[in-house]
Design a protein around this motif. Structure first.
Motif, PDB file in Angstrom:
ATOM      1  N   GLY A 376       1.240  -1.059   0.413  1.00 38.57           N
ATOM      2  CA  GLY A 376      -0.063   0.134  -0.434  1.00 38.57           C
ATOM      3  C   GLY A 376       0.853   0.537   0.061  1.00 38.57           C
ATOM      4  O   GLY A 376       0.748   2.570  -0.659  1.00 38.57           O
ATOM      5  N   GLY A 377       2.212   0.819   0.553  1.00 40.02           N
ATOM      6  CA  GLY A 377       3.102   2.381   0.608  1.00 40.02           C
ATOM      7  C   GLY A 377       3.286   2.600  -0.747  1.00 40.02           C
ATOM      8  O   GLY A 377       4.027   3.880  -1.675  1.00 40.02           O
ATOM      9  N   GLN A 378       3.583   1.335  -1.551  1.00 39.75           N
ATOM     10  CA  GLN A 378       4.242   2.444  -2.858  1.00 39.75           C
ATOM     11  C   GLN A 378       2.891   2.179  -3.965  1.00 39.75           C
ATOM     12  O   GLN A 378       2.905   3.269  -4.568  1.00 39.75           O
ATOM     13  CB  GLN A 378       4.488   0.468  -3.611  1.00 39.75           C
ATOM     14  CG  GLN A 378       5.019   0.964  -5.403  1.00 39.75           C
ATOM     15  CD  GLN A 378       5.291  -0.344  -5.613  1.00 39.75           C
ATOM     16  OE1 GLN A 378       6.302  -1.652  -5.357  1.00 39.75           O
ATOM     17  NE2 GLN A 378       5.734  -0.036  -7.092  1.00 39.75           N
ATOM     18  N   ALA A 379       1.612   1.919  -3.859  1.00 41.09           N
ATOM     19  CA  ALA A 379       0.569   1.903  -4.203  1.00 41.09           C
ATOM     20  C   ALA A 379       0.085   3.839  -4.397  1.00 41.09           C
ATOM     21  O   ALA A 379      -0.335   4.369  -5.234  1.00 41.09           O
ATOM     22  CB  ALA A 379      -0.965   1.209  -4.063  1.00 41.09           C
ATOM     23  N   VAL A 380      -0.248   4.158  -2.129  1.00 41.00           N
ATOM     24  CA  VAL A 380      -0.249   5.195  -2.571  1.00 41.00           C
ATOM     25  C   VAL A 380       0.373   6.499  -3.319  1.00 41.00           C
ATOM     26  O   VAL A 380      -0.173   7.262  -3.954  1.00 41.00           O
ATOM     27  CB  VAL A 380      -0.319   5.746  -1.063  1.00 41.00           C
ATOM     28  CG1 VAL A 380      -1.220   5.419  -0.394  1.00 41.00           C
ATOM     29  CG2 VAL A 380       1.087   5.706  -0.436  1.00 41.00           C
ATOM     30  N   ALA A 381       1.940   6.627  -3.416  1.00 36.70           N
ATOM     31  CA  ALA A 381       2.710   7.104  -4.367  1.00 36.70           C
ATOM     32  C   ALA A 381       2.577   7.124  -5.991  1.00 36.70           C
ATOM     33  O   ALA A 381       1.984   7.707  -6.915  1.00 36.70           O
ATOM     34  CB  ALA A 381       4.599   7.117  -4.257  1.00 36.70           C
ATOM     35  N   MET A 382       2.195   5.369  -6.330  1.00 39.92           N
ATOM     36  CA  MET A 382       1.763   5.777  -7.789  1.00 39.92           C
ATOM     37  C   MET A 382      -0.037   5.928  -8.141  1.00 39.92           C
ATOM     38  O   MET A 382      -0.019   6.543  -9.252  1.00 39.92           O
ATOM     39  CB  MET A 382       1.587   3.774  -7.817  1.00 39.92           C
ATOM     40  CG  MET A 382       2.723   3.276  -7.837  1.00 39.92           C
ATOM     41  SD  MET A 382       2.342   1.277  -8.597  1.00 39.92           S
ATOM     42  CE  MET A 382       1.516   1.544  -9.645  1.00 39.92           C
ATOM     43  N   ALA A 383      -0.703   6.588  -6.957  1.00 36.50           N
ATOM     44  CA  ALA A 383      -2.104   7.119  -6.978  1.00 36.50           C
ATOM     45  C   ALA A 383      -1.311   8.305  -7.133  1.00 36.50           C
ATOM     46  O   ALA A 383      -2.134   9.079  -7.974  1.00 36.50           O
ATOM     47  CB  ALA A 383      -3.052   6.527  -6.078  1.00 36.50           C
ATOM     48  N   ALA A 384      -0.480   9.058  -6.965  1.00 37.76           N
ATOM     49  CA  ALA A 384      -0.275  10.266  -6.717  1.00 37.76           C
ATOM     50  C   ALA A 384       0.475  10.801  -7.386  1.00 37.76           C
ATOM     51  O   ALA A 384       0.155  12.203  -7.955  1.00 37.76           O
ATOM     52  CB  ALA A 384       0.317  11.083  -5.331  1.00 37.76           C
ATOM     53  N   ASP A 385       0.814   9.265  -8.911  1.00 37.73           N
ATOM     54  CA  ASP A 385       1.656   9.898  -9.668  1.00 37.73           C
ATOM     55  C   ASP A 385       0.859   9.149 -11.039  1.00 37.73           C
ATOM     56  O   ASP A 385       1.277   8.476 -11.005  1.00 37.73           O
ATOM     57  CB  ASP A 385       3.073   9.479  -9.478  1.00 37.73           C
ATOM     58  CG  ASP A 385       3.915  10.099 -11.033  1.00 37.73           C
ATOM     59  OD1 ASP A 385       3.656  10.664 -11.398  1.00 37.73           O
ATOM     60  OD2 ASP A 385       5.082   9.030 -11.335  1.00 37.73           O
TER      61      ASP A 385
END
Length: 754
Positions: A376-385
């Motif tokens: 999820g910590g990677q997913a939030v960065a991907m969602a922001a980009d």
């Protein structure tokens, strides 16, 4: 024909003899198993069933722990009832003069233990060692039980047996060869320095705020496993079709959840402040845990705190994307995790425009933060980009105009390349937390995303990391327990020296709340916590901390990424060194992979120096003043020195001094310890015994230390106080002096900040 007729009686006679012989061996199979040996089977049965129950908890079926445990015991009992007699028969065929049923039980238990641990990825050797140990334990415990209930054994013998077992347990417990110490960074801090650090003059950000709040959920209305997303849901959300991203949704997964990739539910737990608002929105999302053990409930401690402080907090359900022992994991799950977050933002935006919903006109969609743990910590960065992956997804048309993601928090994140790309954040607040005792994501991947986060000159955003020497992976989620591996492998992980669960979550509460108070509520007084963790020690449990920080005010003197020439810095800055080895090298994690940056590696035997000469033009661009600070990131590389392992207990901080020279020729030299001590990196023994480190998980834990950077801030005003003639408005030289004992460090991001 006559020959065949003569052979048939011979074959029939031989066949009859073989049957008779096999029947006689069958009758003889249990002949040597006296009541004593049969009673001793209890110990072996207990070991096998206990291990199978533990294994079942690590591979749940979804029917509940009680049913899974009963099934494990039943299967274990049936297995022993079949395998042990079969082995006894084979031993009888071989005419081995043993208690054959009992020996068959030993063979069965050994096989079960080896298979369980081997498939827990402990390797052949360690699986064999554990098999031997647990089998012997089952033998000893079974013999002890048989002795204690036997009427033929005297009381003295029974007492001696009990004492022998107790002595063996005590000897094992206190045998120094097996002892293991979780080594962390030594306390080299100076109390006088800590006293000189100004604590933040603000309320503890982890305390409950003044807002009353309500708790409810939105969901599909048809969830098979949780009523809060089914008939108890306050709002019904629209399911979404992810078939463009997921192909392999198994039939078992569809049977368990009641849906496939074409109808993924948009489920969320909500903590909402009372009042008109509008309030900032914070989405929280879990990572990849066992699918049958739901993860979204584990962030209630954050949801409650954030709602009380004026945020709408939502814990997003993505359990249906998680791993299952029985059903593996959907393909492209990382991309879908980010995609689902965006779908939740769309759904909440729709609720915000829909009268009669609790969200109606109460959500500030210009102030959105995403918090993610593990994957999820990677997913939030991907969602922001999101445009890096979802530009072709027309369902998100207009989302950028509706929702503005201002802040991202990654807790022990993964950082896997998705479609050969990684998220790069621009003008977004970024924070990452990581524990040195993380047995799951045991590399600090949050530092990579930190390096891929940048700002324009007009941005008011910042990026920060916090590395916690005594924290692990799972304790950031209240539902994940304390082990960073599923059972039975988790039993081999070391917990000595680890923070208590509430302490670890206290760190998360302090940093996440302070981060959001700064990013979304504009309380800039909390920024000091991210520049220097010591300003918030009154709020934090006793532990080892390393922090990294940068904002848009940073002006580089030397980054070390612009070229491979160690004699040059940024825009005309030149470098030289004396008395030490120096080279630009990539910073590496535990696995020898790049952290995404290059740094200056310095090694000295006795003393040495490294100097940066700043030309007049660059000095004017740096815009230094008495309110500016020299800043740089530094990590110790002492563990890479030859013979460092033998001397690890004798670690002493390197003697580092910083000398600055101004345009008028005046110079000032101050010890780095005047500002902040250099701490050794935490050394982590991940497993119970050090000899296991290289054998578990294919050598995943073989490296006890990972280089992690600490940001140092040296206010130029301190140099001015030491020499009144020193002019902080024009710095022409920066020299690092190294001495004391031999040492090795890496420098990065040397510059000026306000």
């Amino acid at each position: 024909m006559e020959t065949e007729t003569n052979i048939t009686p011979i074959l029939t006679k031989r066949s009859s003899r073989i049957r008779s012989w096999l029947l006689s061996r069958k009758r003889a199979a249990l002949r040597n198993d006296t009541p004593f040996w049969r009673t001793s089977l209890i110990g072996l049965w207990l070991v096998s069933c206990t291990l199978l129950v533990i294994a079942s908890l690590g591979m749940p079926t979804g029917m509940g722990a009680v049913i899974d445990s009963i099934l494990a015991i039943v299967l274990g009992t049936i297995g022993m009832a079949i395998i042990a007699p079969m082995a006894a028969f084979l031993l009888a065929v071989a005419y081995l003069p043993l208690p054959r049923l009992y020996t068959g039980g030993v063979i069965y238990v050994s096989s079960v233990v080896f298979i369980v641990f081997y498939y827990a990825n402990t390797g052949i050797l360690l699986s064999a060692i554990l098999t031997g140990f647990l089998t012997i334990y089952g033998i000893v415990s079974g013999l002890t039980i048989a002795l204690l209930i036997s009427r033929r054994v005297s009381r003295n013998v029974k007492a001696a047996c009990v004492l022998a077992v107790m002595a063996s347990v005590l000897a094992y417990t206190y045998w120094p060869v097996l002892s293991n110490e979780a080594l962390t960074a030594a306390d080299t801090s100076d109390d006088r320095i800590i006293e000189a650090v100004n604590s933040i003059q603000a309320a503890n950000p982890a305390e409950q705020g003044s807002y009353r709040y309500s708790v409810f959920a939105y969901g599909s209305g048809e969830d098979r496993h949780r009523a809060e997303f089914a008939d108890e849901a306050s709002l019904i959300s629209d399911s979404v079709d992810a078939s463009a991203y997921i192909d392999n949704w198994s039939k078992l997964r569809a049977f368990y959840w009641g849906f496939d990739q074409k109808e993924l539910p948009v489920n969320g737990r909500v903590w909402m402040p009372e009042g008109e608002g509008p309030y900032p929105l914070v989405l929280m999302v879990h990572g990849n845990h066992l699918m049958e053990q739901f993860s979204d409930e584990g962030y209630a401690y954050l949801g409650e705190m954030l709602a009380s402080r004026g945020y709408i907090a939502v814990s997003v359900d993505e359990n249906f994307l998680n791993y299952s022992v029985w059903q593996n994991i959907p393909d492209d799950d990382m991309k879908v995790r980010a995609w689902m977050l965006l779908k939740h933002l769309q759904q909440i935006a729709a609720f915000n425009n829909q009268s009669g919903t609790p969200f109606f006109n109460r959500v500030n969609l210009d102030q959105v933060a995403l918090i993610g743990h593990s994957r999820g910590g990677q997913a939030v960065a991907m969602a922001a980009d999101r445009n890096r992956w979802f530009t072709g997804d027309r369902s998100f048309q207009g989302l950028d105009k509706t929702v503005r993601i201002q802040a991202v928090v990654a807790i022990a994140p993964t950082d896997k390349s998705v479609n050969k790309q990684s998220a790069a954040l621009r003008n977004v607040h970024y924070l990452s937390l990581q524990g040195a005792m993380d047995g799951d994501v045991n590399n600090f991947y949050g530092e990579r995303q930190y390096l891929r986060t940048s700002f324009t000159s007009s941005s008011d955003k910042f990026k920060a990391t916090l590395y916690i020497g005594e924290a692990n992976h799972s304790q950031f989620n209240t539902e994940w327990g304390s082990m960073d591996d599923s059972l039975p492998g988790g039993l081999l992980l070391n917990r000595e020296g680890m923070l208590e669960p509430e302490e670890q979550r206290q760190v998360a509460k302090v940093y996440i709340s302070a981060f959001l108070e700064t990013a979304l509520h504009g309380k800039k007084e909390y920024t000091a916590l991210f520049r220097d963790y010591r300003t918030g020690l009154a709020w934090l449990p006793e532990a080892t901390y390393f922090n990294r920080f940068e904002n848009n005010s940073f002006r580089a003197i030397a980054r070390f990424d612009e070229d491979r020439n160690g004699t040059t810095g940024t825009r005309g800055v030149t470098a030289e060194a004396s008395g030490l080895k120096w080279s630009e090298q990539k910073a590496e994690d535990r696995d020898g992979n790049s952290k995404g940056t290059r740094g200056l590696q310095l090694e000295w035997e006795d003393r040495g120096s490294y100097t940066l000469h700043i030309p007049e033009l660059r000095s004017s661009i740096l815009r230094t003043s008495a309110s500016s600070s020299l800043t740089f990131a530094l990590t110790s590389l002492e563990h890479e020195l030859e013979g460092a392992e033998e001397q690890e207990a004798e670690w002493t901080a390197p003697a580092i001094e910083i000398e600055l020279e101004s345009g008028n020729g005046e110079s000032v030299r101050l010890p780095l310890a005047h500002f902040m001590p250099v701490l050794p990196l935490p050394r982590t023994d991940f497993t119970l015994y050090s000899w296991m480190e290289e054998r578990v998980k294919n050598g995943k834990y073989k490296e006890a230390t990972e280089p992690v950077f600490q940001t140092f801030l040296l206010p130029l005003g301190h140099f001015k106080q030491a020499n009144s003639k020193f002019d902080p408005s024009g710095i022409t030289r920066v020299t690092f002096y190294f001495g004391g004992t031999r040492g090795k460090v890496m420098l990065d991001d040397i510059g000026i900040t306000d």
